[in-house]
Design an enzyme around this catalytic site. Sequence first.
Site: not given
Lengths: 420, 479
Positions: B45-46, B52, B54, B253, B314, B338, B340, B405
């Site tokens: 997931t990481t 962000i 928050h 969402k 998530r 865990i 957001s 690049c």
Amino acid sequence: MFGRMNRRYDTVVVGGGPAGMGAALGALDAGAGKVLVLERDGEAGGILNQCIHAGFGLQYFREELTGPEYAERFLAQVIDRDIDVMPSSYVTGLAVDSEGTKQVRVLNERAGLASIEAASVVLAMGCRERTRGSIRIPGTRPAGVLTAGLAQKLVNQKGYLPGKRVAILGSGDIGLIMARRLTLEGAEVVGVFELMPYSNGLNRNVVQCLDDYDIPMHLSTTVVEIHGRDRLEAITVAPVDAHLQPQLDKARKVPCDTLLLSIGLIPDNELARQIGIQLDPVTGGPVVSSTLETSLPGVFACGNVLHVHDVVDYVTAESLRAGGFAGEWSREIRRPKDSIQLVPGNNVRYCVPHTLSPDREHTVFMRVKQRVEPARLRVGGLMEKTLRFVIPAEMISLKIQPEMLDRFHGDRLTIDIDPA
Amino acid sequence: MRDATTCDVAIIGGGIVGCMIARELSRYRLKVVLVEKEAEVGFGTTKTNSGIIHPGHHTTLDTLKGRLVVKGNQLYDTLQAELGFGFRRIGELVVARTEEEVGVLREMEELAHQKGVPVEMWDQARLRREEPNLSRELIAALFAPTAGVINPYELAFATIESAVLNGVELWVDALVTAIDPVDGGLRVTTRDGELTAHTVVNAAGVFSDRVAAMVGADTFRILPRKGEEYMLDGRLKGLVRRLVFPVPNKVSKGTLIIPTYDGTIMVGPTAIDTDDRHDVSTSPEGARQIFDLVRGLCPSISERDTISEFAGLRAASDTGDFIIGRTAVPGFYNAAGIQSPGLTAAPAIALYLIQQMGEDGLALVEKERWEPQVEHPVRFAQRSVEEQRALVEADPAHGRVVCRCELVTEAEVRAAIAHGARTVDGVKFRTRTGMGRCQGGFCTTRVMELLQEELDIPFHSLTKRGGGSWMVTPMGEEA
């Protein structure tokens, strides 16, 4: 000399593939005294080095060569004529001072971050392949989805197969060539899937790389999903309707461990963009005058960085010309400014160069939007020519003579290619 | 296979939460082992997180996540100074289209004041001056300057590196298959060996309910919620300077516009419940949802500009909140559910959990020496011309460009491998090789050659990201 780089040149060429080497020779022919070619790879030749198949040079050398052979012939001339070639050199910037002198900033392990002075510069960085992201195939992101060019490099330069059961999306020439190459090396190529109702590769490649090996080409078909967690396990393919929308009710799953993408090439114009050179959104390359000069005076462009070519012989012809004008520029020779705008008309996707001057002969390269057979090509009201067939995959090369332009008094010349 | 061993604390899962807990525990005189099922940490997931940090005013104080988020946000400045990951406080805007939505902004403003989160209400004129590319239909915005963007995988890599530097043992490719109570604690059986731990921390993310079930502590269920993200072409760099959220409602969402740490614009994520814990596929519907929504915020964003897309899961729980702390099974702790703002809260989650473990009797005796710093990776492309010149002079390997690049040098790739990269993706997420326009078309072979050379393993044994993600197969082998 290979591996030599001084601080000051008449003409510096960015890129050591066929376009760069052609431009360097063109510059020398036009009287440039000192010419340098900067190449980012360890050797000159560019993508030709991984194209070990034959079919190069039929027009330019009138014989059939492999990619490395074609490159080798040019490199021999370049070295023989005392042009400097600096490998493993990456151009990170280009600036123009108030006198119009160009400062090329180049990164090299021995020279560090050096600044090279030049009167004129030729951009010859080639192109890159479109990727999965640019066509947005939904699904997972396993290993085994790669561009045909990367697969070619793995097979021909590293000696490894990218997979054992291979599907190919897109019928670009590299994909077709790789279908044959992988088959010869023992992989199973399950098919080529092409979104359009026609092949995007040269006819000769369809025949020699697919037909001769019984590899099926599925036209008007695309990949709509990618499956597999760690490694690709299958793709879902579906036919598309007249608006190119997939018909999901007719979708089917094709097991494979590898998907090669041969879905088009894009001029690699990061440097041009970075220094603010005007680009043509259709070609992806710089807008150029009839001397192949970009919007930045004294900076020229040729080869696949200008527009994607179908065969290398055309690249060579174009880069010899671009190099010639760059060489002239370094001797302070200036051509009259172009007075005629070239406009792509019916069924013409683009024309290069973008403008013409009535004082000399021009070679105009163009591509059509759609297949027409037979076709009538018209240049304003000035000339007409019948062509047996035109297809998007094959470039059209047209000579325009000064006598013809003499009779023309407008400032916009439209080229149309309609059914004959 | 490793020899069976014992330790004070075993952490299951090397996502950002597990890594943070490992690093915090490394301050104390404890033997800590982190076991990870993938080839490298941060690969679940990481890696697919929106990245962000928050400010904390989207969540109320009656939830654990609402309480830990503000503290987590504050810890990031120190963490960045110590660990050197990509992080910048660019601020966020929640933008309103109607008077009704402005009302929601006022509620958020009130919550922000309660939680001590600095915010500022912007009128339309201010919004247009600061973000001229946003839709002309937006009438107000709530600006929160403490919001940031981060490269979450860099954070995971640097955090585990710091932990390992301070004595934590890292086991990768070590999927946990069983946990059994034994004398002296819990025995954790993994694909790479066994270890007996006094204390076990379950930070297994999307799989944390299954790990909890291994000891009968499954009081919750994970309901994975998929999020798709779309990375846009570099030509859109600078389009917006701050994170742009629509006012939260049923449709949005949490989808937003993210100017990533590296400047590229990313849009997403979606929020789709799924039963498949491996489902990280993107979909045409997901893309449509996201682009329909963000075009309303910023009309110049187009689906055609996508250069890459991905999805992540998530690890949302059926409680809707974080599940952190002791369980009915002595010695077994959860750091689960865990979602957001989990990335933001992660440093605070570690502190919160460790405090509880201390209360329960884990001996938290500080080491005499604890090294907070790790060597920060050099990002050649981000340096000035003078600095670049000096770098090449000091190390000629900076004069050899691997990824054209993103202008990544051979020295950077070698350093990434020296600091733990084992796979093509491991190098990619540490250095950005293959993240640019050509998506690895030109540099993949060179990256593989450098991995082969530095790790001294055969070319065909290299993988994209471990497991069965092989890259090539030798020629002449039976198909």
